[in-house]
Design a protein around this motif. Sequence first.
Motif, short mmCIF file in Angstrom:
data_model
loop_
_atom_site.label_atom_id
_atom_site.label_comp_id
_atom_site.label_asym_id
_atom_site.label_seq_id
_atom_site.Cartn_x
_atom_site.Cartn_y
_atom_site.Cartn_z
N LYS A 105 0.86 -1.02 -0.06
CA LYS A 105 0.03 0.18 0.07
C LYS A 105 0.92 1.37 -0.13
O LYS A 105 0.46 2.21 -0.63
CB LYS A 105 -0.87 -0.13 0.95
CG LYS A 105 -2.00 -1.01 1.16
CD LYS A 105 -2.81 -1.10 2.55
CE LYS A 105 -3.89 -1.89 2.50
NZ LYS A 105 -3.59 -3.45 2.11
N LEU A 106 1.93 1.35 0.89
CA LEU A 106 2.83 2.55 0.94
C LEU A 106 3.54 2.98 -0.40
O LEU A 106 3.74 4.09 -0.66
CB LEU A 106 3.82 2.25 2.24
CG LEU A 106 3.10 2.23 3.49
CD1 LEU A 106 4.08 2.17 4.74
CD2 LEU A 106 2.54 3.83 3.91
N THR A 107 3.86 1.50 -1.06
CA THR A 107 4.75 2.04 -2.58
C THR A 107 3.85 1.93 -3.57
O THR A 107 4.29 2.28 -4.70
CB THR A 107 5.68 0.80 -2.52
OG1 THR A 107 5.01 -0.55 -2.55
CG2 THR A 107 6.56 0.91 -1.43
N ASP A 108 2.45 1.65 -3.59
CA ASP A 108 1.61 1.86 -4.47
C ASP A 108 0.97 3.26 -4.83
O ASP A 108 0.17 3.88 -3.87
CB ASP A 108 0.46 1.31 -4.49
CG ASP A 108 -0.48 0.97 -5.75
OD1 ASP A 108 -0.51 1.73 -6.57
OD2 ASP A 108 -1.41 0.12 -5.82
N SER A 109 1.68 4.13 -5.71
CA SER A 109 1.24 5.59 -5.71
C SER A 109 -0.25 5.76 -6.21
O SER A 109 -0.88 6.69 -5.84
CB SER A 109 2.17 6.30 -6.93
OG SER A 109 1.91 5.63 -8.05
N ALA A 110 -0.67 4.88 -6.88
CA ALA A 110 -2.24 4.84 -7.11
C ALA A 110 -3.15 4.82 -5.89
O ALA A 110 -4.18 5.26 -5.96
CB ALA A 110 -2.58 3.79 -8.21
N PHE A 111 -2.72 3.78 -5.21
CA PHE A 111 -3.67 3.65 -4.17
C PHE A 111 -3.67 4.59 -2.96
O PHE A 111 -4.79 5.04 -2.66
CB PHE A 111 -3.01 2.56 -3.19
CG PHE A 111 -3.71 1.90 -1.98
CD1 PHE A 111 -4.91 0.85 -2.30
CD2 PHE A 111 -3.49 2.11 -0.63
CE1 PHE A 111 -5.73 0.46 -1.05
CE2 PHE A 111 -4.19 1.74 0.40
CZ PHE A 111 -5.12 1.16 0.04
N LYS A 161 -4.38 7.77 -2.92
CA LYS A 161 -5.13 8.96 -3.70
C LYS A 161 -6.43 8.93 -3.28
O LYS A 161 -7.25 8.07 -3.02
CB LYS A 161 -4.71 8.94 -5.28
CG LYS A 161 -3.42 9.22 -5.49
CD LYS A 161 -3.19 9.32 -7.11
CE LYS A 161 -1.71 9.68 -7.10
NZ LYS A 161 -1.53 9.73 -8.77
N ASP A 162 -6.92 10.22 -3.32
CA ASP A 162 -8.49 10.35 -3.01
C ASP A 162 -9.33 9.67 -3.97
O ASP A 162 -10.55 9.57 -3.87
CB ASP A 162 -8.88 12.00 -2.78
CG ASP A 162 -8.38 12.55 -1.29
OD1 ASP A 162 -8.22 11.74 -0.62
OD2 ASP A 162 -8.20 13.74 -1.58
N SER A 163 -8.88 9.69 -5.35
CA SER A 163 -9.84 9.30 -6.31
C SER A 163 -8.63 8.75 -7.61
O SER A 163 -7.60 9.26 -7.56
CB SER A 163 -10.41 10.17 -6.91
OG SER A 163 -9.95 11.52 -7.50
N GLY A 164 -9.23 7.92 -8.33
CA GLY A 164 -8.48 7.66 -9.66
C GLY A 164 -8.52 5.97 -9.59
O GLY A 164 -8.78 5.48 -8.52
N SER A 165 -8.10 5.19 -10.68
CA SER A 165 -8.04 4.04 -10.76
C SER A 165 -7.05 3.27 -9.80
O SER A 165 -6.13 3.79 -9.70
CB SER A 165 -7.63 3.50 -12.02
OG SER A 165 -7.63 2.17 -12.31
N GLY A 166 -7.75 2.58 -8.77
CA GLY A 166 -6.84 1.82 -8.00
C GLY A 166 -6.82 2.52 -6.62
O GLY A 166 -5.90 2.02 -5.74
N SER A 167 -7.32 3.75 -6.60
CA SER A 167 -7.20 4.41 -5.19
C SER A 167 -8.19 3.92 -4.07
O SER A 167 -9.13 3.38 -4.25
CB SER A 167 -7.41 6.00 -5.62
OG SER A 167 -8.92 6.15 -5.76
#
Length: 176
Positions: free
Chosen positions: A47-53, A55-61
């Motif tokens: 989770k900490l290394t997944d930049s998409a995760f 985020k407030d919104s966006g694919s995979g957030s």
Amino acid sequence: MTHSMRTDTHTPHLGSGGDWRDTAVRYALLPLRIFLGITFIYAGLDKLTDSAFMKDSGSGSIGDMMRAVRDSSAIPALVDLSLKSPVGFGYAIALGELAVGIGTLLGLLARLAALGGMLISLSLWLTVSWTSDPYYYGNDLAYLMAWIPLVLAGAPLLSVDAALRSRRRQRTGGYR
């Protein structure tokens, strides 16, 4: 003709006076501790290394994931709470998973770490995987159940807790 089973044929475990079954019982929770510890460390780091995760919104957030499960969760208010600050919630879950994983793997405050893992698994089951059908497809429920033996037993062997307990016993003359 009657047959009986000999029970004195097992090689005793070195240093403990018990047989291999006693040893197996003593070490039974160790594979579970290792699995849960490594899994929760991995989940937190992932989770900490997944930049998409994060985020407030966006694919995979985390934000989109929580909005997607909001109406189908067992406790929508819990999801609403996470949606007040999805990124903060994402960091809290990731850092909680890391702390739980490290504590479990090292056997440091093992019961507290297991309780934390149990609460994380419970919250994920009641929110993210609540609608899994049939219920046993949702892995968060299985993780929740896997934490229970560690909450009850802690980490009695090969752990920081056991080393501290042994050190305390030596200082107090074997009492405690």
